[in-house]
Design an enzyme around this catalytic site. Structure first.
Site, PDB file in Angstrom:
ATOM      1  N   GLY A 198       0.764  -1.376   0.072  1.00  0.00           N
ATOM      2  CA  GLY A 198      -0.026   0.091   0.140  1.00  0.00           C
ATOM      3  C   GLY A 198       0.866   1.278   0.027  1.00  0.00           C
ATOM      4  O   GLY A 198       2.176   1.370  -0.599  1.00  0.00           O
ATOM      5  N   SER A 213      -6.736   9.132   9.645  1.00  0.00           N
ATOM      6  CA  SER A 213      -7.796   9.208   8.874  1.00  0.00           C
ATOM      7  C   SER A 213      -8.695  10.419   9.222  1.00  0.00           C
ATOM      8  O   SER A 213      -8.839  10.726  10.127  1.00  0.00           O
ATOM      9  CB  SER A 213      -8.456   7.822   8.999  1.00  0.00           C
ATOM     10  OG  SER A 213      -9.619   7.872   8.225  1.00  0.00           O
ATOM     11  N   TYR A 217     -12.371   1.194  13.853  1.00  0.00           N
ATOM     12  CA  TYR A 217     -11.592   1.825  13.171  1.00  0.00           C
ATOM     13  C   TYR A 217     -11.415   3.491  13.279  1.00  0.00           C
ATOM     14  O   TYR A 217     -10.502   3.912  13.618  1.00  0.00           O
ATOM     15  CB  TYR A 217     -11.672   1.731  11.731  1.00  0.00           C
ATOM     16  CG  TYR A 217     -10.648   2.409  10.627  1.00  0.00           C
ATOM     17  CD1 TYR A 217      -9.555   1.894  10.195  1.00  0.00           C
ATOM     18  CD2 TYR A 217     -11.186   3.670  10.213  1.00  0.00           C
ATOM     19  CE1 TYR A 217      -8.739   2.572   9.573  1.00  0.00           C
ATOM     20  CE2 TYR A 217     -10.511   4.208   9.112  1.00  0.00           C
ATOM     21  CZ  TYR A 217      -9.357   3.637   8.910  1.00  0.00           C
ATOM     22  OH  TYR A 217      -8.461   4.375   8.030  1.00  0.00           O
TER      23      TYR A 217
END
Length: 272
Positions: free
Chosen positions: A16, A143, A166
């Protein structure tokens, strides 16, 4: 910023955006410390970097185990006298709509353990090496997906969802970053965090069932801006959305919430 003499550790760098950041930093002449769990993928990355004239070494660890995190820190301390950049990039995604609650090897909710606790412990263990470099940068890859921590049920034993787990773990990263920045003021070590890009074309995004809308290079550009950008030199305690300073969830700026998280994290990791 000249990176040719820098030593850089990137967690989760065999796949990634972490892999792309490792490849691009190696091209600058930096010594790249690759971390991951998959040895064949790591060996392929090391070959790619070395074939291009770069320098790299592999440090395996399973970040779902706090003992593995400690062993990783031990290995870095054994092999290096300083660390110029630490990029806490490794993480587990939402898992999609059918994600089940899982536990780490130590019995903690898995996403909180891997996405947050591992980076918390690793960073605190490596602070002496970061301070030894004189001018070091800590970059936490978080994020825009953030959710306030419910301190009555941090491990989400009730009403579990992968997305909630998450988002909570990613806000915890931001809170930790702001704490670090305050603690390290004047030390020469800066700490910043970011949302690199939305739904990059990565394994994590595909496993969540989402269609990629950003490229891995867009995410890498944002991370490298905090790692090596001259315009971000000296900046600390900031949350970025891509390459732009932004605002995180309100709980990140709540000093009492950050203190509760700090105490909990120290207790869990044995640093209290």
């Amino acid at each position: 910023m000249d990176m040719s003499d820098k030593t850089i550790l990137i967690t989760g760098s065999t796949d990634g955006v972490g892999r792309r950041v490792a490849e691009r930093l190696a091209l600058t002449g930096a010594m790249v410390l690759v971390h991951g769990r998959d040895k064949p993928r790591a060996e392929h990355l090391l070959s790619t970097i070395r074939d291009a004239g770069g320098k790299a070494a592999f440090y395996p660890a399973d970040l779902s185990s706090l003992d593995d995190v400690r062993s990783l820190a031990d290995a870095i301390e054994r092999d290096h006298t300083r660390l110029d950049v630490l990029i806490n990039n490794a993480g587990i995604g939402t898992g999609g709509g059918n994600a089940k609650r899982e536990l780490s090897r130590d019995g903690h909710e898995l996403r909180f353990a891997v996405n947050y606790l591992a980076g918390f412990l690793l960073t605190r263990r490596l602070l002496p090496l970061l301070k030894a470099s004189g001018h070091a940068r800590i970059v936490n890859v978080s994020s825009a997906g953030q959710q306030p921590i419910d301190f009555r049920d941090v491990m989400l034993t009730r009403d579990y969802s992968g997305a909630r787990a998450y988002c909570q773990s990613k806000l915890a990263q931001v809170m930790f970053t702001l704490d670090l920045a305050e603690e390290l003021a004047g030390s020469g070590v800066t700490a910043n965090c970011l949302h690199p890009a939305t739904y990059m074309d990565t394994t994590m995004v595909r496993q969540a069932g989402a269609a990629p809308i950003s490229t891995v290079d867009q995410g890498a550009d944002a991370i490298l801006n905090l790692v090596a950008g001259s315009d971000t030199e000296g900046s600390s305690g900031l949350y970025y959305d891509g390459r732009r300073p932004s605002r995180a969830n309100a709980q990140a700026y709540d000093a009492s919430a950050r203190a509760r998280l700090r105490t909990l994290s120290r207790d869990i990791t044995g640093l209290a």
